[in-house]
Scaffold this active site. Sequence first.
Site, mmCIF file in Angstrom:
data_model
loop_
_atom_site.group_PDB
_atom_site.id
_atom_site.type_symbol
_atom_site.label_atom_id
_atom_site.label_comp_id
_atom_site.label_asym_id
_atom_site.label_seq_id
_atom_site.Cartn_x
_atom_site.Cartn_y
_atom_site.Cartn_z
ATOM 1 N N HIS A 142 -5.880 2.644 1.522
ATOM 2 C CA HIS A 142 -5.130 3.803 2.018
ATOM 3 C C HIS A 142 -5.790 4.456 3.237
ATOM 4 O O HIS A 142 -5.146 4.744 4.235
ATOM 5 C CB HIS A 142 -5.029 4.887 0.948
ATOM 6 C CG HIS A 142 -4.396 4.446 -0.327
ATOM 7 N ND1 HIS A 142 -3.386 3.524 -0.376
ATOM 8 C CD2 HIS A 142 -4.629 4.815 -1.609
ATOM 9 C CE1 HIS A 142 -3.027 3.348 -1.637
ATOM 10 N NE2 HIS A 142 -3.771 4.115 -2.404
ATOM 11 N N ASP B 119 0.912 -1.140 0.000
ATOM 12 C CA ASP B 119 0.000 0.000 0.000
ATOM 13 C C ASP B 119 0.950 1.187 0.000
ATOM 14 O O ASP B 119 1.518 1.536 1.034
ATOM 15 C CB ASP B 119 -0.872 -0.009 1.257
ATOM 16 C CG ASP B 119 -1.859 1.143 1.249
ATOM 17 O OD1 ASP B 119 -1.566 2.165 0.586
ATOM 18 O OD2 ASP B 119 -2.921 1.036 1.880
ATOM 19 N N HIS B 120 1.134 1.791 -1.157
ATOM 20 C CA HIS B 120 2.245 2.746 -1.270
ATOM 21 C C HIS B 120 2.083 3.957 -0.359
ATOM 22 O O HIS B 120 3.050 4.657 -0.070
ATOM 23 C CB HIS B 120 2.446 3.185 -2.733
ATOM 24 C CG HIS B 120 1.425 4.157 -3.216
ATOM 25 N ND1 HIS B 120 0.273 3.764 -3.812
ATOM 26 C CD2 HIS B 120 1.394 5.504 -3.171
ATOM 27 C CE1 HIS B 120 -0.434 4.835 -4.126
ATOM 28 N NE2 HIS B 120 0.225 5.906 -3.750
#
Lengths: 518, 372
Positions: free
Chosen positions: A270, A207-208
């Site tokens: 996110h 999950d960047h």
Amino acid sequence: MASAPAAAVASAPESSGNPLIAGLERLPVAPTALVIFGATGDLARRKLLPALYNLAHDGALPEHFHLIGVSRRDKSHEEFRAECEQAIRSFSRRRPDQDVLSGLLDSVKYVAGLFDDPQAYAQLAGVLDDFDEQAGMRLNRAFYLSTAPEFFGVIIGQLGGSGLSRRSETEVRVIIEKPFGTSLEEARELNRRVLSVFDETQVFRIDHYLGKETVQNMLAFRFANGLFEPLWNRNYIDHVQITAAEDIGIGSRAAFYDSAGALRDLIQNHMLQLLCHVAMEPPGSFTAEEVRNEKVKVLHAITPPTPHQVAEMAVRAQYTAGHSGGEDVPGYLQEQGVPADSTTETYAALRLEVDNWRWAGVPFYLRAGKRLARKVTEIVVTLKPVPHLAFSQDGSLGVQPNQLILALQPNEGVTLQLVAKIPGTRMIIRPVNMEFLYGTSFLSQSPEAYERLIMDVMRGDPTLFTRNDEVEAQWTICDPIVATWAHTPGPLPGYEAGSQGPAEASEILLEGQVWRAI
Amino acid sequence: MSAFAQATIGEAAWSAEGTTPDAIEAALRDLLVRRARDERASSHGGLVPARVLNMIVFVPSGFAVETSRRLDGVGRYHASRTVVLSYEPERERLDARIALAAEEDRAEGELGLLRETVVVEIGKRHLDDLVTIADPLVLSDLPTVLWSPHGHTSAASSLLELAQTALIDSLDETERSPNGWRSAMGHACTLSDRLYVVDLAWLRSTPWRERVAATFDPRPMRSELESLSRVTVTHHRDSTVAAMLLVGWLASRLSWDLGGARFTEAGEDVLAAAASAAGGEIDLQLRTAPELEVPGLQTVELSSGSGQRVRLDRGPGGLRLHRRALDGHERESTLLGASRGEGGILGEGIRQALLRDPTYRPALNAARAMLA
């Protein structure tokens, strides 16, 4: 049923015990061959290849580093290298150094093949073995799944079937991009398939957002400053709003976006991660398992809605034609590639409650949308009002409870909204801001999230990656909403492009609470 | 155009002759207030004052242009406020000028950082009161780094009480002789007793130290550290101290006792020393590389009693690694990394003022033993 137990201990970073690493900012990384499936895709071009270049520029890549692109299209190594060079020149945050770029490209190879074709994996194994032979050692291997999600399970299965998922004396890791499933059932099935081939310690679900400096800084902000912790609970906090607003539309992503929507695209991953960072208890130490254990506790403390609760706590909508950046822009249903009867939400807002000792009764509002008034990602913590305001309200402007605003983008920073006296002979007050701007207080440029995350994979540090039970807990919260919406006929409420979002969003707010202007 | 006035923004500059620190500080405040007002009025602004670090630079006026050029090369690592004390012995009057500068290459939508440079021209008569000149000009509550790139140690040392970090370059202070090296390292030690020292000579060896650490990181290689038998470092003719610091680092990290160094029969281009460690004696050689044109190291070679050898060479696009395995088999590879250049190293020095490297002082202490 949840997948394999999550408490498996991640492998420790490999350098512990090396007397030479003290004081070094860049820690050693084991020689690695990185395989990117979907290497000609947008993510690889815009993010992964520039990130790898910047790591090379900084001298952070290991002694033996090799990159292998795997994709369906037929092309030569040279053609793929040329594409890599173009991507790096177009999207790197730094102007490339020719010698470093050439050196990096020398280490690149390409394998063409269908993701379900065992021959492609046999060819890949051959290339990997050649790299080992060339290096005179067994390189660690990392497989990066940067493909459409429907291929994740296929590739995992083929990696297992071809014997590439495990290897003695070296580490084999797999990196899985989001979305990790489109429902709880899919996420569980994917976890089951992944964990039938790999151990959890080998799996790095990206999950960047977690690689962003400002997201990591939230933990430092909360747990390294004594000022806030005494207030960080239901006694002082009225509610929390987490917003991820974009001013752009869906662009050329209609095919992906129409099958996802705002809830799956942003909230399920996110934004729930951001919520965890706000609500989690301080971990005993900053190790992968301790941090992730605390986040999972938060997710487990959120009671998923029943189908008939969904309408009270969730809102969805679609943007209609409007104005953005001074231009007329079409509505979602008029965007190219979007079905005219689509019921995919471009805006979603939820009210969640974390039912534990610290947070019971404090609503957490999450909203995400496209074509809103401006681009902003922020967390706003609103404190309860003072019990009695002794000052005259006459002439005072917009007095409201203190707010703490953690801005993630753009202009990362922290703002504390206070109330102060307006200069003059009368005791009139108004809100003022005490502002900390991240960029003004550090010399270094923040690395791209993918630079940090790729390094962490190569070092075997899973702290900033989502664990299997975490991703399933996220889906457990969102799944009833997805399912209820899927069975609720359209059309969806609309909001004008460039606006604050749908009027219906206010219906999920508790009494006395308002959305902060985007 | 005077030195230290790069990338000035519009009218946001000020100068005065025969001024005082109070007047300079008031002018600076006024400039910033005006600038903030302009920002609010501007629809496309986005410039905010950086608030990270103060830097006090003490420099003879004859080197002001050169020092300014060096600071221009540090890229984004400029201090938030740089106070340059430009020294001209005969000067009686205090003159000053202020420039506000912003990064030119910021990305779209990114905040631009505004940095302030204050140049104060001083004379010999001001040296006794340097602190009272500089103190009002630095930003309160920010760390301060002191840099005196062209000596004048006694004048600059009066400014130490304003700083938490001293930026030095042992290379700058070195006369090419054991006495010179001893003096440079002694100065670094004395400063280290008072405040944190960032030594550019040390930072020049950072990529080498990182790569040596990485090369010996795999467990099978780590045991080789215990049987090292020979270390050879070649270096720029002015970078003997940098080479000694690298050897000192190995000694301090691996618990070696370093013995005194001596010139070999090859002349003054080769220094030899020995270290004793649990695994036995280690031969050390520091060689001048006459062909190397930039300060720093050229080669680091480590050999072990088992017959393994690792050599790192400076090269384009990174360090070149040569390995000789136990069976005599040799391999080469490039450890990618862009050259930082001298501007990048100075920038790194400024950045390091905000960090703390616990390994420099032990390395320095160990290196001094070679000149005992």
